[in-house]
Design a protein around this motif. Structure first.
Motif, PDB file in Angstrom:
ATOM      1  N   LEU A 130      -9.894   7.356   4.494  1.00  0.00           N
ATOM      2  CA  LEU A 130      -9.776   7.462   5.771  1.00  0.00           C
ATOM      3  C   LEU A 130     -10.086   6.295   6.537  1.00  0.00           C
ATOM      4  O   LEU A 130      -9.385   5.756   7.566  1.00  0.00           O
ATOM      5  N   TRP A 131     -11.170   5.782   6.075  1.00  0.00           N
ATOM      6  CA  TRP A 131     -11.624   4.732   6.996  1.00  0.00           C
ATOM      7  C   TRP A 131     -10.768   3.207   6.815  1.00  0.00           C
ATOM      8  O   TRP A 131     -10.704   2.528   7.356  1.00  0.00           O
ATOM      9  N   ASN A 132     -10.047   3.281   5.540  1.00  0.00           N
ATOM     10  CA  ASN A 132      -9.165   2.070   5.318  1.00  0.00           C
ATOM     11  C   ASN A 132      -7.855   2.237   6.292  1.00  0.00           C
ATOM     12  O   ASN A 132      -7.438   1.257   6.670  1.00  0.00           O
ATOM     13  N   ILE A 133      -7.694   3.414   6.571  1.00  0.00           N
ATOM     14  CA  ILE A 133      -6.466   3.739   7.587  1.00  0.00           C
ATOM     15  C   ILE A 133      -7.071   3.356   8.923  1.00  0.00           C
ATOM     16  O   ILE A 133      -6.208   2.534   9.542  1.00  0.00           O
ATOM     17  N   VAL A 134      -8.071   3.473   9.152  1.00  0.00           N
ATOM     18  CA  VAL A 134      -8.745   3.172  10.377  1.00  0.00           C
ATOM     19  C   VAL A 134      -8.879   1.518  10.590  1.00  0.00           C
ATOM     20  O   VAL A 134      -8.612   1.078  11.387  1.00  0.00           O
ATOM     21  N   LEU A 135      -9.352   0.902   9.429  1.00  0.00           N
ATOM     22  CA  LEU A 135      -9.362  -0.659   9.348  1.00  0.00           C
ATOM     23  C   LEU A 135      -8.161  -1.041   9.416  1.00  0.00           C
ATOM     24  O   LEU A 135      -7.906  -2.061  10.490  1.00  0.00           O
ATOM     25  N   THR A 136      -7.052  -0.837   8.955  1.00  0.00           N
ATOM     26  CA  THR A 136      -5.921  -1.405   9.026  1.00  0.00           C
ATOM     27  C   THR A 136      -5.074  -1.157  10.452  1.00  0.00           C
ATOM     28  O   THR A 136      -4.636  -2.160  11.001  1.00  0.00           O
ATOM     29  N   MET A 137      -5.363   0.060  11.296  1.00  0.00           N
ATOM     30  CA  MET A 137      -4.979   0.127  12.425  1.00  0.00           C
ATOM     31  C   MET A 137      -5.797  -0.681  13.439  1.00  0.00           C
ATOM     32  O   MET A 137      -5.143  -1.401  14.332  1.00  0.00           O
ATOM     33  N   ALA A 138      -7.022  -0.887  13.285  1.00  0.00           N
ATOM     34  CA  ALA A 138      -7.610  -1.667  14.147  1.00  0.00           C
ATOM     35  C   ALA A 138      -7.210  -3.115  13.925  1.00  0.00           C
ATOM     36  O   ALA A 138      -7.125  -3.993  14.815  1.00  0.00           O
ATOM     37  N   LEU A 139      -6.805  -3.552  12.736  1.00  0.00           N
ATOM     38  CA  LEU A 139      -6.417  -4.927  12.417  1.00  0.00           C
ATOM     39  C   LEU A 139      -4.999  -5.167  13.137  1.00  0.00           C
ATOM     40  O   LEU A 139      -4.866  -6.414  13.538  1.00  0.00           O
ATOM     41  N   LEU A 140      -4.361  -4.312  13.337  1.00  0.00           N
ATOM     42  CA  LEU A 140      -3.020  -4.596  13.829  1.00  0.00           C
ATOM     43  C   LEU A 140      -2.785  -4.106  15.405  1.00  0.00           C
ATOM     44  O   LEU A 140      -2.059  -4.574  16.183  1.00  0.00           O
ATOM     45  N   LEU A 141      -3.717  -3.200  15.652  1.00  0.00           N
ATOM     46  CA  LEU A 141      -3.482  -2.506  17.177  1.00  0.00           C
ATOM     47  C   LEU A 141      -4.252  -3.273  18.428  1.00  0.00           C
ATOM     48  O   LEU A 141      -3.886  -3.262  19.329  1.00  0.00           O
ATOM     49  N   TRP A 142      -5.257  -4.076  18.189  1.00  0.00           N
ATOM     50  CA  TRP A 142      -5.799  -4.647  19.084  1.00  0.00           C
ATOM     51  C   TRP A 142      -5.342  -5.566  19.910  1.00  0.00           C
ATOM     52  O   TRP A 142      -5.736  -5.905  20.996  1.00  0.00           O
ATOM     53  N   LEU A 182       3.847   0.240  10.425  1.00  0.00           N
ATOM     54  CA  LEU A 182       3.572   1.565   9.418  1.00  0.00           C
ATOM     55  C   LEU A 182       3.606   0.766   7.892  1.00  0.00           C
ATOM     56  O   LEU A 182       2.843   1.078   7.243  1.00  0.00           O
ATOM     57  N   PRO A 183       4.930  -0.085   7.611  1.00  0.00           N
ATOM     58  CA  PRO A 183       4.858  -0.741   6.295  1.00  0.00           C
ATOM     59  C   PRO A 183       3.622  -1.318   5.746  1.00  0.00           C
ATOM     60  O   PRO A 183       2.896  -1.208   4.920  1.00  0.00           O
ATOM     61  N   PHE A 184       3.040  -2.097   6.911  1.00  0.00           N
ATOM     62  CA  PHE A 184       1.841  -2.905   6.568  1.00  0.00           C
ATOM     63  C   PHE A 184       0.433  -1.820   6.147  1.00  0.00           C
ATOM     64  O   PHE A 184      -0.098  -2.088   5.337  1.00  0.00           O
ATOM     65  N   VAL A 185       0.495  -0.908   7.017  1.00  0.00           N
ATOM     66  CA  VAL A 185      -0.554   0.366   6.924  1.00  0.00           C
ATOM     67  C   VAL A 185      -0.602   0.741   5.558  1.00  0.00           C
ATOM     68  O   VAL A 185      -1.604   0.720   4.720  1.00  0.00           O
ATOM     69  N   THR A 224      -0.131   7.991  12.945  1.00  0.00           N
ATOM     70  CA  THR A 224      -0.144   7.309  11.589  1.00  0.00           C
ATOM     71  C   THR A 224      -0.929   8.032  10.473  1.00  0.00           C
ATOM     72  O   THR A 224      -0.412   7.562   9.189  1.00  0.00           O
ATOM     73  N   GLU A 225      -2.008   8.406  10.774  1.00  0.00           N
ATOM     74  CA  GLU A 225      -2.523   9.158   9.516  1.00  0.00           C
ATOM     75  C   GLU A 225      -1.804  10.241   8.979  1.00  0.00           C
ATOM     76  O   GLU A 225      -1.729  10.075   7.725  1.00  0.00           O
ATOM     77  N   ALA A 226      -1.235  10.934   9.751  1.00  0.00           N
ATOM     78  CA  ALA A 226      -0.171  12.001   9.454  1.00  0.00           C
ATOM     79  C   ALA A 226       0.983  11.319   8.440  1.00  0.00           C
ATOM     80  O   ALA A 226       1.228  11.893   7.445  1.00  0.00           O
ATOM     81  N   ALA A 227       1.499  10.341   9.026  1.00  0.00           N
ATOM     82  CA  ALA A 227       2.491   9.714   8.289  1.00  0.00           C
ATOM     83  C   ALA A 227       2.111   9.169   6.871  1.00  0.00           C
ATOM     84  O   ALA A 227       2.766   9.387   6.006  1.00  0.00           O
ATOM     85  N   VAL A 228       0.996   8.162   6.930  1.00  0.00           N
ATOM     86  CA  VAL A 228       0.460   7.846   5.851  1.00  0.00           C
ATOM     87  C   VAL A 228       0.277   8.845   4.545  1.00  0.00           C
ATOM     88  O   VAL A 228       0.498   8.583   3.513  1.00  0.00           O
ATOM     89  N   SER A 229      -0.493  10.150   5.186  1.00  0.00           N
ATOM     90  CA  SER A 229      -0.765  11.159   4.417  1.00  0.00           C
ATOM     91  C   SER A 229       0.636  11.922   3.924  1.00  0.00           C
ATOM     92  O   SER A 229       0.606  11.979   2.803  1.00  0.00           O
ATOM     93  N   PHE A 230       1.525  11.747   4.771  1.00  0.00           N
ATOM     94  CA  PHE A 230       2.684  12.670   4.317  1.00  0.00           C
ATOM     95  C   PHE A 230       3.397  11.728   3.358  1.00  0.00           C
ATOM     96  O   PHE A 230       3.833  12.436   2.274  1.00  0.00           O
ATOM     97  N   LEU A 231       3.480  10.671   3.419  1.00  0.00           N
ATOM     98  CA  LEU A 231       3.895   9.509   2.396  1.00  0.00           C
ATOM     99  C   LEU A 231       3.296   9.528   0.969  1.00  0.00           C
ATOM    100  O   LEU A 231       3.828   8.936  -0.017  1.00  0.00           O
ATOM    101  N   GLY A 232       2.140  10.015   0.915  1.00  0.00           N
ATOM    102  CA  GLY A 232       1.355  10.393  -0.332  1.00  0.00           C
ATOM    103  C   GLY A 232       0.346   9.353  -0.373  1.00  0.00           C
ATOM    104  O   GLY A 232      -0.300   9.231  -1.620  1.00  0.00           O
ATOM    105  N   PHE A 233      -0.270   8.537   0.450  1.00  0.00           N
ATOM    106  CA  PHE A 233      -0.965   7.832   0.428  1.00  0.00           C
ATOM    107  C   PHE A 233      -2.336   8.047   1.283  1.00  0.00           C
ATOM    108  O   PHE A 233      -3.266   7.134   1.543  1.00  0.00           O
TER     109      PHE A 233
END
Lengths: 306, 329
Positions: free
Chosen positions: A164-176, A150-153, A236-245
């Motif tokens: 939205l797409w940057n969130i998808v991209l970072t998840m793909a980068l780390l979760l594969w 999450l900190p990296f995202v 993750t999207e929810a958490a990132v949005s909740f934190l204001g990003f």
């Protein structure tokens, strides 16, 4: 004589190889017979329907500040014109909730797709070729494992810009990495199996071996990790949005929770505002667990008797 | 054996430093490649061009990238993480001040989650096929699926704002003074502030140890030594605790590293919900304020924390299970 000897070889199917069609059939089989998986699919179906029909279901534009004559319809309690009440600036909560299904599923499905795709390709290549390809990919997976997710995202989304797409991209980068690890392990054992060996002897190219003979066999496990990633991505999207990003242009459930939090909805007790988005997230993630549970039974039959 | 264990440890340590170095490098590149001037938060509109140039020079931002990188590595290794733009204080000081708050919240949550999770998991396995199970399992899955910050928000609204049982922000009451860190961390006031964030994080973390413990118990219950104990006529409770639970516990310990990973992400959001002055909150504030040195420092420390904890989990596991040899791992 020659053709006879080829026919005498056991057919690949007889040795337990899966074809693309068979993989698909077992996928449906699970959905049809597992009660939990069925409930999960129903929840998904319902939310997808809402996402598609959001403009028809939502009584208002989710961004619209609703006026009644000169009066701003702020902090309205749930009631006839506003099914779930309004926010502190007079936006209809129910409409936001309905439109919130769209980013949730966009992020969920696209992130799951990329996680499963990258993970499967990396896992197959690493397992099939071995050697330096394997070494490089697995060291990359080690690094991805060491990076706090999450900190990296958060850092990367702040760097690339909130979309939205940057969130998808970072998840793909780390979760594969998780998918890649299990797929690789599976490929290592498949590679030595008879049907792959016989296809190799018959002169199948590496591409054909990987695509036709190995890929369908790792499909169930890739689908399992993919279905788990849907829930992860939505959370993750929810958490990132909740934190204001989050993506400021789209109203997501995480955005609604962020909005409620910074607008003091907790101290004013506006439960109608911040409870529903959380329930929606919970239902969708839970549906993902239910579906993947069905797959675990498919993959690890030992669990079935429990 | 001691020799191979020292070697194993040295290897793990080297691997750990390597991963940390790669992460630091990625971080350096991300922050240097950020669009716009990294000093944008620092520079006032009233600054003259010369003043801006002097500032850029004093931060070493006019040097070539590779020189900046070498300086960055040297200084980070020496523990000098630069100065925060927004707090106007050394980053190292800021992160070290908040680290204990994060560690206390995280470690206590992990310990409580494991205790609660394993006990409840064993209980649910014991109650297999009963009403308790058919209510318990969906409930556990529901709690696991709920976003942790939302659970925190609800706890905050109910127990803090409505019932006023617990404070809604911070680690101690405003104005409270303590002679030492230890006194502060053990004060009733601190524990009072800790309760709600702790419950939230525990609820978030307990699902994994619980479900693992349950399925391990169900597996172990069918093994021969349990059947044997039954045949000997031992009481069910004794079989459960002395025979089954002990053996089911070990694989749960392997999930420790995984739970640490979850808890780091969980910490970041929960600290923000409860305005808990920890590393996660510092990171979010730094990123929001475009305070790059602080964001970099906080991230590095979070990464180091997670890597060190993973190493500790590995050491604990090899120590707990003598069947796992150092050489093989």
């Amino acid at each position: 004589m020659r053709s006879g000897s080829v026919e005498a070889l056991p057919r690949p199917h007889a040795l337990g190889a899966a074809s693309w069609r068979r993989a698909w059939e077992s996928f449906w089989g699970v959905l049809r017979h597992d009660r939990f998986a069925f409930v999960g699919i129903c929840i998904y179906g319902l939310f997808i329907l809402v996402a598609l029909a959001a403009p028809l279901i939502a009584p208002y534009d989710p961004q619209q500040t609703i006026m009644k004559g000169d009066e701003l319809m702020a902090n309205q309690p749930p009631g006839p014109p506003f099914p779930l009440g309004t926010t502190n600036v007079g936006r209809d909560i129910f409409s936001q909730l309905a439109f919130g299904t769209r980013p949730a599923f966009t992020v969920g499905f696209s992130a799951a797709f990329f996680v499963a795709l990258i993970g499967t390709v990396a896992g197959i290549v690493a397992g099939f070729y071995g050697g330096w390809a394997d070494a490089v990919l697995m060291r990359l997976a080690d690094v991805a494992f060491g990076i706090p997710f999450l900190p990296f995202v958060i850092v990367l989304v702040a760097f690339l810009g909130p979309s939205l797409w940057n969130i998808v991209l970072t998840m793909a980068l780390l979760l594969w990495k998780d998918t890649a690890r299990v797929v690789r392990a599976q490929v290592l054992s498949l590679r030595e199996r008879g049907f792959v060996e016989s296809a190799r002897v018959l002169g199948a190219s590496p591409a054909r071996l990987m695509l036709v003979h190995i890929a369908p066999n790792v499909l169930p496990i890739a689908l399992l990790y993919g279905s788990l990633a849907i829930g992860w991505a939505i959370l993750t999207e929810a958490a990132v949005s909740f934190l204001g990003f989050g993506d400021p242009a789209r109203i997501s459930w995480g955005y609604m929770l962020n909005d409620a939090y910074i607008s003091q909805a907790l101290s004013t007790g506006a439960y109608n505002w911040f409870v529903p988005p959380g329930i929606c997230i919970m239902l969708v993630v839970m549906a993902g667990y239910f579906i993947s549970r069905g797959y675990e039974e498919l993959l690890f039959p030992r669990l079935r008797r429990q | 054996m001691p020799r191979s264990s020292t070697r194993w440890f040295a290897q793990r340590l080297a691997q750990m430093l390597l991963v940390l170095w790669v992460i630091a490098t990625i971080l350096f590149l991300i922050f240097r490649l950020m669009p716009g001037n990294p000093l944008v938060a620092y520079i006032d509109t009233t600054f003259t061009t010369e003043q801006k140039q002097a500032l850029i020079h004093s931060f070493g931002l006019d040097l070539p990238l590779w020189q900046q990188y070498l300086i960055f590595l040297r200084e980070s290794a020496a523990g000098n993480l630069g100065r925060s733009f927004s707090f106007h204080a050394p980053v190292a000081q800021l992160v070290w001040e908040t680290l204990p708050n994060t560690l206390v919240l995280m470690l206590s949550a992990v310990v409580v989650a494991f205790l609660l999770g394993t006990v409840t998991g064993a209980f649910l396995a014991w109650k297999r096929g009963t009403v308790v199970e058919s209510i318990g399992i969906p409930l556990v899955l529901a709690v696991r699926s709920a976003p942790e910050f939302w659970v925190g928000m609800i706890l905050l609204a109910v127990f803090s704002f409505s019932l006023r049982w617990f404070p809604s922000f911070g680690t101690v009451s405003p104005g409270a003074q303590y002679a030492s860190l230890w006194q502060r961390l053990t004060s009733p006031d601190f524990l009072h502030h800790l309760t709600l964030p702790l419950i939230t994080l525990v609820l978030y973390l307990q699902g994994l140890p619980l479900l693992l413990m349950r399925s391990n118990m169900l597996d172990v219950m069918e093994e021969e030594f349990v059947v044997m104990a039954r045949m000997k006529g031992l009481p069910e409770r004794r079989i459960l605790l002395a025979h089954a639970a002990r053996n089911a516990l070990l694989p749960v310990v392997t999930a420790f590293a995984l739970v640490i990973g979850y808890s780091i992400g969980g910490n970041v959001v929960i600290e923000n919900v409860f305005s808990w002055p920890g590393l996660g909150r510092l990171l979010v504030r730094a990123v929001a304020a475009k305070d790059y040195p602080l964001a970099q420092g906080a991230f590095l420390l979070i990464a180091a924390m997670s890597i060190v904890m993973n190493l500790l989990a590995d050491v604990a596991y090899t120590w707990l299970d003598p069947r796992v040899s150092y050489a093989k791992r």
